[in-house]
Scaffold this motif. Structure first.
Motif, mmCIF file in Angstrom:
data_model
loop_
_atom_site.group_PDB
_atom_site.id
_atom_site.type_symbol
_atom_site.label_atom_id
_atom_site.label_comp_id
_atom_site.label_asym_id
_atom_site.label_seq_id
_atom_site.Cartn_x
_atom_site.Cartn_y
_atom_site.Cartn_z
ATOM 1 N N UNK A 1 0.829 -1.193 0.000
ATOM 2 C CA UNK A 1 0.000 0.000 0.000
ATOM 3 C C UNK A 1 0.873 1.255 0.000
ATOM 4 N N UNK A 2 0.297 2.346 -0.522
ATOM 5 C CA UNK A 2 1.030 3.609 -0.548
ATOM 6 C C UNK A 2 0.726 4.387 0.717
ATOM 7 N N UNK B 1 -6.323 9.113 6.340
ATOM 8 C CA UNK B 1 -7.650 9.322 6.904
ATOM 9 C C UNK B 1 -8.716 9.366 5.808
ATOM 10 N N UNK B 2 -9.930 8.963 6.165
ATOM 11 C CA UNK B 2 -11.059 9.075 5.236
ATOM 12 C C UNK B 2 -11.986 10.156 5.774
ATOM 13 N N UNK B 3 -11.999 11.299 5.087
ATOM 14 C CA UNK B 3 -12.782 12.436 5.556
ATOM 15 C C UNK B 3 -13.960 12.663 4.621
ATOM 16 N N UNK C 1 -7.447 5.080 -9.503
ATOM 17 C CA UNK C 1 -6.572 4.283 -8.638
ATOM 18 C C UNK C 1 -5.374 3.701 -9.373
ATOM 19 N N UNK C 2 -5.446 3.647 -10.714
ATOM 20 C CA UNK C 2 -4.368 3.039 -11.476
ATOM 21 C C UNK C 2 -3.074 3.848 -11.299
ATOM 22 N N UNK C 3 -3.206 5.111 -10.935
ATOM 23 C CA UNK C 3 -2.018 5.953 -10.715
ATOM 24 C C UNK C 3 -1.474 5.817 -9.291
ATOM 25 N N UNK C 4 -2.061 4.920 -8.501
ATOM 26 C CA UNK C 4 -1.694 4.730 -7.096
ATOM 27 C C UNK C 4 -1.608 6.062 -6.384
ATOM 28 N N UNK D 1 -13.249 -1.000 0.579
ATOM 29 C CA UNK D 1 -12.251 -2.070 0.466
ATOM 30 C C UNK D 1 -10.959 -1.543 -0.170
ATOM 31 N N UNK D 2 -11.095 -0.778 -1.253
ATOM 32 C CA UNK D 2 -9.900 -0.282 -1.949
ATOM 33 C C UNK D 2 -9.124 0.692 -1.064
ATOM 34 N N UNK D 3 -9.859 1.501 -0.299
ATOM 35 C CA UNK D 3 -9.185 2.438 0.599
ATOM 36 C C UNK D 3 -8.392 1.688 1.667
ATOM 37 N N UNK D 4 -8.986 0.595 2.196
ATOM 38 C CA UNK D 4 -8.277 -0.197 3.208
ATOM 39 C C UNK D 4 -7.048 -0.875 2.604
ATOM 40 N N UNK D 5 -7.170 -1.331 1.373
ATOM 41 C CA UNK D 5 -6.036 -2.009 0.724
ATOM 42 C C UNK D 5 -4.919 -1.043 0.374
ATOM 43 N N UNK D 6 -5.297 0.123 -0.161
ATOM 44 C CA UNK D 6 -4.296 1.012 -0.757
ATOM 45 C C UNK D 6 -3.724 2.021 0.221
ATOM 46 N N UNK D 7 -4.483 2.390 1.221
ATOM 47 C CA UNK D 7 -3.946 3.275 2.255
ATOM 48 C C UNK D 7 -3.833 4.738 1.883
#
Lengths: 261, 254
Positions: free
Chosen positions: B13-14, B45-47, B157-160, B187-193
């Protein structure tokens, strides 16, 4: 109703041609019964015979080639300049300010009104015909390219910018494909103008080409050849239009109208 | 998360960007859209930003995206101006904004460097992430609204990205598709950070997804509420309803 799909298809294809065939039949009858003088209009059979004779001795092909060459060359010159200036003025504000007023003024002069001047400049050589065709083709291409670029969805441009597209990449991926539908409409208009201009230019002064064929035939009262020339223009115009449609199908595959099924 | 491979997940994850806004101002003519906005958002954080129409939430997002410039104050992402992170920031719009003349995979690959085949491979992976790999060769015009937004999400998201900005991306979707998209985004937010900033007018969406809900009113922060419900969140739970009620009450002006 009709259960046979082949017969239905045949009927669908045949119906549009029924009226022209009927008219042709009437025409032939009127001509062969002497009701219409051959000096007014030849019979269809005479036109066909004239076409066959010209085809056989190769002159038809020679004139056709001469006209097509002028058409293509004039289209490439006028269309190329129109495309270039349209892209420039559509994409660069300063360029529009500099050029657009002049272009709009010239556009409102019917380009065929320039014929006397063009003959003075170029004589009755190839140059005159190419100039007229190029001028006729220039405006539809220029205007539609310009409006195509201006009409590109600004939200897509903003998206492209925020995804890191700049300059050439933005142009290639967003601006140009966005302008393409309008540009191709311009191409179809331009093809119409191309034939129209060429007919007039060849009728006035030429040593070959279909217009020359028709004018030459007039001097010898050969109405059959005159009608043949008119039919040839109709055919060439239709071919050009088919080409433009094909181009749309190839270049705009994403449009639902161009979907393969 | 799998407890046996915590390190692997960390490497994959980034690191999200940390945002700091100090006294940020934005005017349109005499109208003050953002006034003296101070905000600190920590990495990852997710705001969620909520508020009524015209409260300045879209302008706020466009400032973060670099589409607008502030008229006063400073923005710092990881201590430096946002322009340094331009390629680490991606924006998802309310409409998917896919290019109709590019196939789905080429839309996702937009702006990816490093050769066509490599870009296409990366794009296909991203499409797989959002469950649309089998539509890769389709024209965007043939997708449904929800599918288009999933493609747009894959393209972002492909640009990470280290910061993902979302401008009411699910507003135009039907209720079921919206729930599906929420689960996917979470899910993607948890995976990618990445750090996520979501602008929405849907309070339930904000409470379902965010760690923190910020209510904007007349260009400044009216409410800043941490959401500490463990994930996956159950929307029928009492705490969920309670938080939603608190926020809605403030939105409607008590």
């Amino acid at each position: 109703m009709s259960a046979n799909p082949v017969r239905t298809l045949l009927a669908e294809r045949a119906v549009p041609w029924m009226l022209p065939l009927l008219l042709l039949g009437c025409w032939q009858m009127a001509a062969s019964s002497g009701w219409i003088s051959t000096r007014v209009a030849p019979s269809p059979a005479a036109v066909a015979a004239a076409g066959w004779a010209l085809l056989a001795d190769g002159t038809l092909f020679q004139h056709l080639l001469a006209s097509s060459r002028r058409a293509v060359a004039g289209f490439l010159i006028g269309g190329g300049i129109g495309l270039l200036l349209g892209l420039l003025c559509g994409g660069v504000r300063g360029c529009e300010r500099l050029l657009d007023t002049s272009v709009q003024m010239i556009r409102n002069v019917p380009h065929l009104a320039l014929i006397p001047l063009v003959i003075l400049w170029f004589g009755i050589d190839e140059g005159a015909k190419l100039f007229l065709v190029a001028l006729g083709v220039f405006f539809p291409i220029y205007l539609n390219t310009f409006h195509g670029i201006r009409g590109v969805d600004p939200t897509l441009v903003e998206m492209g910018r925020s995804y890191g597209l700049r300059g050439w990449t933005l142009f290639r991926h967003v601006m140009l494909p966005g302008a393409l539908p309008s540009l191709l409409v311009g191409v179809r208009f331009a093809l119409g103008w191309m034939w129209l201009t060429l007919i007039v230019a060849e009728t006035i002064a030429a040593n070959d080409g279909i217009g020359y064929l028709a004018m030459n035939a007039r001097e010898f009262m050969r109405t059959d050849v005159v009608v043949l020339a008119i039919l040839l223009y109709a055919l060439l115009g239709k071919l050009a239009d088919l080409g433009a449609r094909g181009l749309e199908r190839i270049l705009l595959p994403w449009r639902p109208a161009n979907a393969p099924h | 998360m799998n407890a046996r491979h915590p390190r692997e997940i960390e490497i994959a994850s980034v690191q999200g960007l940390g945002l700091r806004l100090d006294a940020v101002e934005k005017h349109y003519g005499p109208r003050r859209v953002l006034s003296h906005l101070d905000l600190h958002i920590s990495p990852g954080q997710f705001v969620a930003i909520v508020g009524r129409s015209g409260c300045g939430k879209s302008t706020f997002l466009r400032l973060l995206a670099g589409l607008e410039r502030p008229d006063g104050g400073t923005l710092r992402f990881d201590g430096v101006p946002p322009a340094y992170h331009r390629n680490a920031i991606r924006l998802m719009f309310q409409d998917a904004r896919l290019l109709p003349w590019k196939r789905v995979a080429d839309n996702v690959a937009l702006g990816l460097g490093g050769g066509r085949t490599a870009a296409r491979r990366t794009a296909l992976e991203a499409l797989e992430h959002v469950g649309l790999a089998e539509r890769a060769n389709e024209w965007p015009g043939r997708l449904s609204g929800g599918q288009r937004q999933r493609v747009a999400l894959a393209r972002a998201l492909v640009h990470r990205p280290r910061l993902l900005l979302l401008d009411e991306p699910f507003g135009a979707l039907d209720a079921f598709t919206r729930l599906e998209m929420h689960a996917l985004l979470e899910r993607l937010w948890q995976e990618e950070g990445f750090t996520a900033v979501l602008v929405t007018h849907d309070v339930s969406e904000a409470v379902a997804l965010a760690n923190r809900v910020i209510l904007l009113d007349e260009g400044s922060v009216a409410l800043d509420l941490p959401i500490e419900i463990p994930r996956p969140r159950d929307r029928t739970e009492v705490r969920f309803a309670e938080l939603q009620r608190v926020i809605l009450k403030r939105v409607m002006g008590d």
